[in-house]
Design a protein around this motif. Structure first.
Motif, mmCIF file in Angstrom:
data_model
loop_
_atom_site.group_PDB
_atom_site.id
_atom_site.type_symbol
_atom_site.label_atom_id
_atom_site.label_comp_id
_atom_site.label_asym_id
_atom_site.label_seq_id
_atom_site.Cartn_x
_atom_site.Cartn_y
_atom_site.Cartn_z
ATOM 1 N N LYS A 170 0.917 -1.563 0.035
ATOM 2 C CA LYS A 170 -0.327 -0.368 -0.331
ATOM 3 C C LYS A 170 0.668 1.342 0.197
ATOM 4 O O LYS A 170 1.949 1.165 0.835
ATOM 5 C CB LYS A 170 -0.680 0.038 1.292
ATOM 6 C CG LYS A 170 -1.916 0.687 1.364
ATOM 7 C CD LYS A 170 -2.570 0.577 2.889
ATOM 8 C CE LYS A 170 -4.260 1.553 2.554
ATOM 9 N NZ LYS A 170 -5.190 1.194 1.819
ATOM 10 N N THR A 171 0.736 1.922 -1.335
ATOM 11 C CA THR A 171 1.251 3.481 -0.853
ATOM 12 C C THR A 171 0.162 4.706 -0.867
ATOM 13 O O THR A 171 -0.236 4.729 -1.330
ATOM 14 C CB THR A 171 1.904 3.672 -2.277
ATOM 15 O OG1 THR A 171 0.912 3.327 -2.809
ATOM 16 C CG2 THR A 171 3.177 2.655 -2.160
ATOM 17 N N LEU A 172 1.219 5.620 -0.414
ATOM 18 C CA LEU A 172 0.345 7.457 -0.601
ATOM 19 C C LEU A 172 0.967 8.154 -1.158
ATOM 20 O O LEU A 172 2.178 8.145 -1.101
ATOM 21 C CB LEU A 172 0.290 8.040 1.337
ATOM 22 C CG LEU A 172 -0.350 8.925 1.125
ATOM 23 C CD1 LEU A 172 -1.848 8.866 1.432
ATOM 24 C CD2 LEU A 172 -0.293 9.092 2.966
ATOM 25 N N GLU A 190 5.006 7.086 -0.569
ATOM 26 C CA GLU A 190 4.662 7.122 1.311
ATOM 27 C C GLU A 190 4.466 5.297 0.706
ATOM 28 O O GLU A 190 2.959 5.290 0.663
ATOM 29 C CB GLU A 190 4.661 7.496 2.145
ATOM 30 C CG GLU A 190 5.179 7.939 3.998
ATOM 31 C CD GLU A 190 4.616 8.265 4.535
ATOM 32 O OE1 GLU A 190 4.499 7.579 5.689
ATOM 33 O OE2 GLU A 190 4.969 9.495 4.525
ATOM 34 N N LEU A 191 5.565 4.533 1.297
ATOM 35 C CA LEU A 191 5.316 3.442 1.016
ATOM 36 C C LEU A 191 4.541 2.893 3.245
ATOM 37 O O LEU A 191 5.004 3.493 4.250
ATOM 38 C CB LEU A 191 6.179 1.654 1.532
ATOM 39 C CG LEU A 191 7.027 1.319 0.396
ATOM 40 C CD1 LEU A 191 8.367 1.260 0.488
ATOM 41 C CD2 LEU A 191 6.062 0.886 -0.967
ATOM 42 N N GLN A 192 3.248 2.725 3.053
ATOM 43 C CA GLN A 192 2.218 2.177 3.958
ATOM 44 C C GLN A 192 2.736 1.007 4.954
ATOM 45 O O GLN A 192 2.344 0.951 5.823
ATOM 46 C CB GLN A 192 0.465 2.502 3.708
ATOM 47 C CG GLN A 192 0.375 4.119 3.362
ATOM 48 C CD GLN A 192 0.807 4.531 4.298
ATOM 49 O OE1 GLN A 192 0.162 4.879 4.944
ATOM 50 N NE2 GLN A 192 1.979 5.655 4.077
ATOM 51 N N PRO A 200 -9.122 -1.543 -0.512
ATOM 52 C CA PRO A 200 -9.234 -1.019 -1.377
ATOM 53 C C PRO A 200 -9.382 -1.365 -2.839
ATOM 54 O O PRO A 200 -9.440 -1.556 -3.832
ATOM 55 C CB PRO A 200 -10.292 0.072 -1.155
ATOM 56 C CG PRO A 200 -9.153 0.534 -0.167
ATOM 57 C CD PRO A 200 -9.385 -0.806 0.616
ATOM 58 N N ASP A 201 -8.136 -1.224 -2.748
ATOM 59 C CA ASP A 201 -6.693 -1.372 -3.667
ATOM 60 C C ASP A 201 -6.495 -2.259 -4.083
ATOM 61 O O ASP A 201 -5.728 -2.677 -5.103
ATOM 62 C CB ASP A 201 -5.735 0.101 -3.712
ATOM 63 C CG ASP A 201 -4.898 0.522 -2.734
ATOM 64 O OD1 ASP A 201 -5.293 -0.528 -1.478
ATOM 65 O OD2 ASP A 201 -4.274 0.979 -2.742
ATOM 66 N N TRP A 202 -7.130 -3.069 -3.129
ATOM 67 C CA TRP A 202 -5.660 -5.041 -3.435
ATOM 68 C C TRP A 202 -6.285 -5.119 -5.051
ATOM 69 O O TRP A 202 -7.264 -5.204 -5.758
ATOM 70 C CB TRP A 202 -6.548 -5.947 -2.988
ATOM 71 C CG TRP A 202 -6.142 -7.021 -2.326
ATOM 72 C CD1 TRP A 202 -4.847 -7.628 -1.861
ATOM 73 C CD2 TRP A 202 -6.623 -8.623 -2.752
ATOM 74 N NE1 TRP A 202 -4.162 -8.686 -2.388
ATOM 75 C CE2 TRP A 202 -5.437 -9.806 -2.424
ATOM 76 C CE3 TRP A 202 -7.841 -9.107 -2.996
ATOM 77 C CZ2 TRP A 202 -6.078 -10.851 -2.952
ATOM 78 C CZ3 TRP A 202 -8.711 -10.030 -3.482
ATOM 79 C CH2 TRP A 202 -7.366 -11.256 -3.366
#
Length: 204
Positions: A170-172, A190-192, A200-202
């Motif tokens: 997941k990234t921001l 940014e790596l989350q 949701p973005d899987w």
């Protein structure tokens, strides 16, 4: 590696730095400084080796590692290995803080990390007396700039790295930043953490 052979390769490049370490080191005696820094670097080397990274160099407390040379498992796998290493290093420094605190280091040190994927030249660079197996090129510099731009405790990556790892992590979106030596502003993320089936973005 063979002596004096150079190649141009697409690598994932990692830079890390301990925020505030220089300030802390100025207050430590030489023996304690050596013990703390060597302990930290040893721990980070173990993690880098575990994930298949090639350690380029240490610059004080800063560490440069690259993935994809001398062995590559494919661009995406190299980038994923680098990200997994970054998360493990970040978590390990939180554990090391307790060890350092027991030695009288009260400042809560945090690591700042930058990762970029791109083409660099790999080989033995240096003088006749001393050569280092290292990487040269704009994309190595970008990884360094991303590390400088990262918030303490965070991992900042370029879009080229994000495209290789977005199915796993997941990234921001942190917007655009101006990177020294690059004319156009760069989009950074940014790596989350790892994606899970409930995100949701899987599978995007």
């Amino acid at each position: 590696h063979k002596e004096n052979t150079y190649s141009r390769k697409k690598l994932t490049i990692f830079f890390s730095d301990i925020v505030g370490f220089t300030e802390v080191s100025d207050k430590l005696d030489a023996e304690l400084l050596a013990e703390v820094l060597n302990n930290y670097l040893n721990e980070m080397v173990l993690i880098a080796n575990k994930h298949g990274g090639t350690i380029d160099k240490f610059i004080g407390d800063a560490i440069v590692v690259f993935f994809g040379d001398p062995v590559s498992r494919g661009e995406s796998e190299d980038a994923i290995s680098c990200v997994n290493m970054a998360f493990e290093m970040k978590n390990r420094i939180l554990e090391l803080r307790d060890v350092w605190h027991a030695k009288g280091i009260d400042k809560l040190l945090e690591v700042r990390i930058g990762i970029n994927t791109g083409f660099v030249t790999v080989g033995d660079f240096g003088s006749e007396k001393r050569k280092d197996y290292t990487i040269i090129g704009k994309d190595a510099n970008i990884a360094s700039r991303l590390q400088t731009a990262a918030e303490p405790g965070s991992i900042l990556i370029s879009n080229s790295t994000r495209l290789l790892v977005k199915h796993k992590f997941k990234t921001l979106n942190k917007g655009m930043i101006q990177v020294k030596g690059i004319a156009e502003p760069m989009q950074v993320f940014e790596l989350q953490g790892e994606l899970s089936a409930i995100d949701p973005d899987w599978k995007i």
